[in-house]
Motif scaffolding. Structure first.
Motif, PDB file in Angstrom:
ATOM      1  N   ILE A  44       2.403   1.824  -3.330  1.00 36.76           N
ATOM      2  CA  ILE A  44       1.440   2.317  -4.315  1.00 36.76           C
ATOM      3  C   ILE A  44       1.225   3.816  -4.128  1.00 36.76           C
ATOM      4  O   ILE A  44       1.139   4.571  -5.084  1.00 36.76           O
ATOM      5  CB  ILE A  44       0.097   1.566  -4.168  1.00 36.76           C
ATOM      6  CG1 ILE A  44       0.277   0.113  -4.609  1.00 36.76           C
ATOM      7  CG2 ILE A  44      -0.999   2.256  -4.977  1.00 36.76           C
ATOM      8  CD1 ILE A  44      -0.932  -0.756  -4.367  1.00 36.76           C
ATOM      9  N   ARG A  45       1.178   4.212  -2.897  1.00 35.38           N
ATOM     10  CA  ARG A  45       0.875   5.610  -2.627  1.00 35.38           C
ATOM     11  C   ARG A  45       2.095   6.507  -2.686  1.00 35.38           C
ATOM     12  O   ARG A  45       1.977   7.713  -2.818  1.00 35.38           O
ATOM     13  CB  ARG A  45       0.193   5.730  -1.266  1.00 35.38           C
ATOM     14  CG  ARG A  45      -1.164   5.045  -1.292  1.00 35.38           C
ATOM     15  CD  ARG A  45      -1.722   4.762   0.062  1.00 35.38           C
ATOM     16  NE  ARG A  45      -1.466   5.832   0.991  1.00 35.38           N
ATOM     17  CZ  ARG A  45      -2.287   6.142   1.985  1.00 35.38           C
ATOM     18  NH1 ARG A  45      -3.420   5.487   2.120  1.00 35.38           N
ATOM     19  NH2 ARG A  45      -1.977   7.075   2.818  1.00 35.38           N
ATOM     20  N   ARG A  46       3.237   5.910  -2.522  1.00 34.65           N
ATOM     21  CA  ARG A  46       4.459   6.711  -2.581  1.00 34.65           C
ATOM     22  C   ARG A  46       5.441   5.951  -3.461  1.00 34.65           C
ATOM     23  O   ARG A  46       6.328   5.279  -2.983  1.00 34.65           O
ATOM     24  CB  ARG A  46       5.041   6.883  -1.184  1.00 34.65           C
ATOM     25  CG  ARG A  46       6.013   8.031  -1.051  1.00 34.65           C
ATOM     26  CD  ARG A  46       6.757   7.965   0.272  1.00 34.65           C
ATOM     27  NE  ARG A  46       5.907   7.979   1.461  1.00 34.65           N
ATOM     28  CZ  ARG A  46       5.366   9.083   1.975  1.00 34.65           C
ATOM     29  NH1 ARG A  46       5.569  10.229   1.395  1.00 34.65           N
ATOM     30  NH2 ARG A  46       4.628   9.016   3.050  1.00 34.65           N
ATOM     31  N   PRO A  47       5.278   6.073  -4.745  1.00 34.34           N
ATOM     32  CA  PRO A  47       5.993   5.213  -5.683  1.00 34.34           C
ATOM     33  C   PRO A  47       7.504   5.351  -5.564  1.00 34.34           C
ATOM     34  O   PRO A  47       8.027   6.407  -5.223  1.00 34.34           O
ATOM     35  CB  PRO A  47       5.533   5.714  -7.053  1.00 34.34           C
ATOM     36  CG  PRO A  47       4.278   6.455  -6.808  1.00 34.34           C
ATOM     37  CD  PRO A  47       4.388   7.015  -5.433  1.00 34.34           C
ATOM     38  N   GLU A  64       0.835  -1.195   0.000  1.00 32.32           N
ATOM     39  CA  GLU A  64       0.000   0.000   0.000  1.00 32.32           C
ATOM     40  C   GLU A  64       0.879   1.258   0.000  1.00 32.32           C
ATOM     41  O   GLU A  64       0.651   2.204  -0.754  1.00 32.32           O
ATOM     42  CB  GLU A  64      -0.884  -0.044   1.252  1.00 32.32           C
ATOM     43  CG  GLU A  64      -2.121   0.799   1.168  1.00 32.32           C
ATOM     44  CD  GLU A  64      -3.012   0.400   0.008  1.00 32.32           C
ATOM     45  OE1 GLU A  64      -3.643   1.302  -0.566  1.00 32.32           O
ATOM     46  OE2 GLU A  64      -3.065  -0.808  -0.343  1.00 32.32           O
ATOM     47  N   ALA A  65       1.890   1.238   0.852  1.00 32.04           N
ATOM     48  CA  ALA A  65       2.789   2.387   0.953  1.00 32.04           C
ATOM     49  C   ALA A  65       3.475   2.654  -0.378  1.00 32.04           C
ATOM     50  O   ALA A  65       3.637   3.802  -0.791  1.00 32.04           O
ATOM     51  CB  ALA A  65       3.816   2.159   2.057  1.00 32.04           C
TER      52      ALA A  65
END
Lengths: 332, 332
Positions: A112-115, A109-110
């Motif tokens: 995905i949100r902070r590529p 998730e991390a």
DNA sequence: ATGAAAGCGCTAACAT
DNA sequence: ATGTTAGCGCTTTCAT
């Protein structure tokens, strides 16, 4: 950057060009370069990488997810990866999951949100679908430290621990003459747990030896759990004469418990571990164990991602086996 | 985000409002919220935190710089910090310096170029000026695990290791009757190296005991270096009867070396360590050591930064002492 | 060889 | 209660 431009008397885009001169084909006059560099110096200017990431789709960052920050195995891997990343001017985001599924999900998730530009991981619970999805959403190269079969379309680095376990147990039986062999493992829901257990079972079956259910103990990779498991084993009416332990930390705990119960190692009970962490040569008796090669693992993983990041390797999946090796010391 | 807006039939800023509803005072109709949430779900949309960081000056990330990823002390600190960060939905960037100055500088550089909301660190070489500069440039709250005097304007968490060392050495002399006490330290350029050495020297002076130069050995925190140092000590014409070792890893190596030279611990030579890592209770004899409390340290550090990030604590500097404690086991 | 301008994905005034 | 608009700090066309 605007300030630098102003001070140098050029446009902001020129400053940008000078500072990211990696994109070669463009020529800038020597004079301008100097002016810009002077201004940068004078102002102590540093580019904001967050902005660069947002614009450029290139973060100069990779992430590595390890399963256990307390396991020295992973220290070498991380250190190696960091060193390689540093050479290429990448930062490394380290995440530690403690073998917990939720943490692995959280990591995805991390990301995905902070590529980032690339991902290394040691997935223990993540399904192939979940990894595929991560790749699909982010379109980031991923390399796993895991058996390739679990994650069919991802670069993989792995040690053949099933075979290593099998061989070690056969060796215990055939060369060392043990017939009552115990097993301290970890949950079979964890891939290494499953594989090492399978290796053990097969070896015992092939050796024609039965394994009482009590001989199979389960720990959680920690020294403590190794102690508990060994205690349970030795308090059996007929305890095993040898114990295969799924990692060195637990093996260290197991030896400790044996000593506590006045049980000599290896005379009364032989112990063999897995990983070959530095501590294995420190404890007495020195631990017989199956070596993994974390530096090589880290190197392969890092090179695999960077090859993809830099477009050196195309679509075809890469798989690297880093073989394990039995190291005989004093505990067997 | 634009896609979500389109699908929900609202403007992009409305989507933003719904998704970052933390900024309370604004009201959004229940209906709109639902539409947006549905669209988010349907599209599997996740906000891009890089963009959010760029815009909002809030990254939802903190960084922690530790001195040695192989030292279990730091594992607990990191784990604790991670847990607290997770509760608040922050990611943690971990950096490992291996006690090397260049790596510490590189960390600062990385933070300047890729800002985060808060920084925790264990500086060993960084001067106060360098830290001040980091703060000045980035305007980020910094909390250090170090003696407060080194970094006068930064929140600090520290253990009183000078006093702990002093007390332990006096105890070795007065309660245990040792008169020839050796010391295995680390470079005095490292703050803990300097302090523990000072504690040792003072204790010996106050006890009226001379310390031959040969009795002072220097290692690098590693098991290996502890072995080497102990070997040097024991090969002296008149070896010490007790050795104060500056960390447990080296103490473990020292005990190992003593055994190798057929020297009994504690009968022939007593050993005392520092840190109280889990392994201290595993080796035999169990290691007498000075406990530090990494969980408490991590908690204090994390709370200190978050208090500042959230504006709960204002300008006044905070300092927390986490006392050390002698734990007597079998090696003395 | 350099400048002007668009835009990465988001938030926060400012309007309405 | 919602939409419009202006950036955050950069890179990269597209002009010139």
């Amino acid at each position: 950057m605007r300030d630098v431009a102003r001070l140098a008397g050029v446009s902001q885009s020129t400053v940008s060009r000078v500072l990211s001169r990696s994109t070669s084909p463009i020529q800038i006059s020597q004079d301008t370069v100097q002016k810009v560099l002077d201004a940068v110096d004078k102002l102590g200017y540093r580019p904001n990488l967050t902005a660069r990431s947002l614009r450029g789709q290139k973060t100069n960052m990779i992430a590595i997810m390890i399963a256990d920050i307390s396991n020295p195995m992973y220290h070498s891997i991380v250190r190696t990866v960091q060193a390689i990343a540093r050479e290429r001017d990448y930062d490394v985001l380290i995440a530690n999951t403690d073998h917990v599924y939720e943490n692995e999900l959280h990591f995805c998730e991390a990301i995905i949100r902070r590529p980032v530009d690339g991902v290394l991981m040691v997935p223990n619970h993540l399904s192939n679908d979940e990894i595929e999805q991560l790749i699909h959403i982010t379109d980031i190269p991923v390399v796993v430290l895991a058996w390739p079969s679990y994650y069919p379309r991802v670069d993989a680095v792995y040690g053949d621990d099933l075979k290593a376990t099998y061989d070690a147990v056969r060796w215990l039986v055939e060369s060392k003459g043990h017939r009552r062999v115990g097993f301290i493992g970890v949950s079979r829901t964890l891939p290494p747990g499953e594989r090492r257990r399978t290796g053990f079972d097969r070896a015992m079956t092939d050796a024609g030896l039965a394994v009482p259910p009590d001989y199979i103990q389960e720990g959680d990779f920690s020294i403590d759990s190794g102690q508990r498991a060994m205690r349970a084993l030795l308090q059996l009416a007929q305890p095993p004469t040898a114990v295969f332990v799924c990692n060195d930390l637990m093996a260290i705990g197991a030896i400790d418990a044996a000593k506590d119960l006045n049980c000599r190692v290896p005379e009364d009970v032989a112990v063999i571990g897995f990983d070959n962490i530095p501590e294995a040569t420190i404890i007495r008796p020195r631990l017989t164990t199956i070596a993994q090669y974390p530096v090589e693992m880290g190197q392969q993983m890092a090179h695999a991602v960077f090859d993809r990041i830099e477009g050196l390797s195309n679509g075809t999946r890469q798989v690297f086996e880093i073989p394990c090796r039995l190291i005989e010391r004093e505990s067997t």
